[in-house]
Scaffold this active site. Structure first.
Site, PDB file in Angstrom:
ATOM      1  CD1 TRP A  10      -2.542  -1.633   0.010  1.00  0.00           C
ATOM      2  CD2 TRP A  10      -2.925  -1.419   1.966  1.00  0.00           C
ATOM      3  NE1 TRP A  10      -3.478  -2.446   0.315  1.00  0.00           N
ATOM      4  CE2 TRP A  10      -3.758  -2.313   1.602  1.00  0.00           C
ATOM      5  CE3 TRP A  10      -2.956  -1.088   3.503  1.00  0.00           C
ATOM      6  CZ2 TRP A  10      -4.951  -3.047   2.222  1.00  0.00           C
ATOM      7  CZ3 TRP A  10      -4.210  -1.526   4.283  1.00  0.00           C
ATOM      8  CH2 TRP A  10      -4.912  -2.803   3.534  1.00  0.00           C
ATOM      9  CE  LYS A  11       4.024   0.832  -4.467  1.00  0.00           C
ATOM     10  NZ  LYS A  11       4.914   1.286  -6.025  1.00  0.00           N
ATOM     11  CD  GLU A  97       7.665   3.113  -4.859  1.00  0.00           C
ATOM     12  OE1 GLU A  97       7.038   2.812  -3.721  1.00  0.00           O
ATOM     13  OE2 GLU A  97       6.910   2.784  -5.842  1.00  0.00           O
TER      14      GLU A  97
HETATM   15  P1  13P Z   1       2.136  -0.927  -9.086  1.00  0.00           P
HETATM   16  O1  13P Z   1       1.481  -2.059  -9.084  1.00  0.00           O
HETATM   17  O2  13P Z   1       1.661   0.442  -8.565  1.00  0.00           O
HETATM   18  O3  13P Z   1       3.017  -0.648 -10.268  1.00  0.00           O
HETATM   19  O4  13P Z   1       3.416  -0.963  -7.906  1.00  0.00           O
HETATM   20  C1  13P Z   1       4.078  -2.110  -8.017  1.00  0.00           C
HETATM   21  C2  13P Z   1       5.010  -2.132  -6.787  1.00  0.00           C
HETATM   22  O5  13P Z   1       5.851  -1.364  -6.406  1.00  0.00           O
HETATM   23  C3  13P Z   1       4.863  -3.000  -5.670  1.00  0.00           C
HETATM   24  O6  13P Z   1       5.742  -3.000  -4.540  1.00  0.00           O
END
Ligand code: 13P
Length: 252
Positions: A10-11, A97
Site C-alpha cells: 500500500w506504500k 522506491e
Molecule cells: P504498481 O502495482 O502500482 O505498479 O506498484 C508495484 C509495486 O511497486 C509493488 O511493490
C-alpha cells in the site's frame, strides 16, 4: 511445491480507518481462498489496526521496510523486533522506491535480509532494472548483481523462507507491465543466481513474485508461468474488489 504468494504493497496510502475499511471489505471476498498466501503491507501507522482486523483469518501482514538492528538511536526507523511484537510475519526489503528516494543500497539490503531471517520474518527482497538498463541490455547483469549482493554471506541452511520480487522499475506505477515472456526470463535469471549464491535446493523452493502494474486483467497470464510464484501489487491493491480479483485470477 512453491505456494503462490499474492501481496499488497500500500506504500504511503491509507489511514488506519481506511486500512480497516479495506480489510473488512476484502476478507469476505477471499474467504474461500485456500491456495494462495495473501499478505498485506500497510504503512507502519496502520499495522496495529490491520493486524487486529485480520485476526484469525488467512491473511498475513508485514512491514514495508525495517532497520537491521534490534534497537538504537535511529530516528524514524522500525526494528525487526518491533514488527514481530505487533504480529507481523513478513517484511519488504529493498523496494526500488527505498533505493531511489531513501538511500537503500545493495549493502543495506543484505544487512536487512540477514536480520529478517534471523528474526524469522519472511523477507521479500525486491530487485529490478531501470528502463535505461533494460534498453542497454544490462538487465541480466543488474539482476545478478542485486541478488548476489542481497544473498552475500546468507547461510543456505537458514534461507528457506526467502522470497524475491522482480519489480522492473519502468513498470512500477506506469501502467506498463512486463510481458509474460520478459518476466519469465527475468525470473529464470534470478532463480539461477539464487542457485549460484546459495544452492539449487534453496533456488527451487524460493518464491519469485512479479511486481509492476499488476491488475486483474494481467494477473492470470503472468502468474500461470512456471517460474512466477505470485505477485506484489501496488496501485491495484488499494481497492478491495480489485485486489480480490487479482488473487482470484492469479490462482485461475
Ligand atoms: P504498481 O502495482 O502500482 O505498479 O506498484 C508495484 C509495486 O511497486 C509493488 O511493490
Amino acid at each position: 511445491m512453491r505456494k503462490p504468494l499474492i501481496a499488497a504493497n500500500w506504500k504511503m496510502y491509507k489511514t488506519p480507518a481506511e486500512a480497516v475499511a479495506f480489510t473488512e471489505a476484502f476478507l469476505p471476498l477471499t474467504a474461500s481462498n485456500r491456495h494462495a498466501e495473501i499478505v498485506l503491507f500497510p504503512s507502519a501507522t496502520s499495522l496495529p489496526a490491520v493486524i487486529d482486523a485480520i485476526h484469525s483469518s488467512h491473511i498475513r501482514v508485514g512491514g514495508q521496510d525495517m532497520h537491521w538492528l534490534d534497537e538504537g538511536a535511529y530516528t524514524g526507523a522500525t526494528s525487526p523486533i518491533m514488527l514481530k511484537a505487533l504480529g507481523c510475519t513478513h517484511v519488504l526489503i529493498g523496494h526500488s522506491e527505498r533505493r531511489q528516494y531513501f538511500g537503500e543500497t545493495d549493502e543495506t539490503v543484505n544487512r536487512k535480509l540477514k536480520s529478517a531471517l534471523a528474526h524469522h520474518l519472511v523477507p521479500i527482497v525486491c530487485v529490478g532494472e531501470h528502463l535505461a538498463e533494460r534498453e542497454s541490455s544490462h538487465t541480466a547483469s543488474v539482476l545478478k548483481r542485486q541478488v548476489a549482493a542481497a544473498l552475500l554471506g546468507v547461510d543456505p541452511n537458514h534461507a528457506a523462507p526467502l522470497v524475491i520480487a522482480y519489480e522492473p522499475v519502468w513498470a512500477i506505477g506506469t501502467g506498463l507491465t512486463a510481458t509474460p515472456e520478459i518476466a519469465e526470463e527475468a525470473h529464470k535469471i534470478i532463480r539461477a543466481q539464487v542457485a549460484a549464491s546459495l544452492n539449487s535446493i534453496v533456488a527451487a523452493s524460493t518464491r519469485i513474485l512479479y511486481g509492476g502494474s499488476v491488475k486483474p486483467e494481467n494477473a492470470s497470464s503472468l502468474c500461470r508461468l512456471s517460474d512466477i510464484d505470485g505477485a506484489l501489487v501496488g496501485g491495484a491493491s488499494l481497492d478491495p474488489s480489485s485486489f480480490a480479483q487479482i488473487v482470484h485470477n492469479a490462482m485461475a
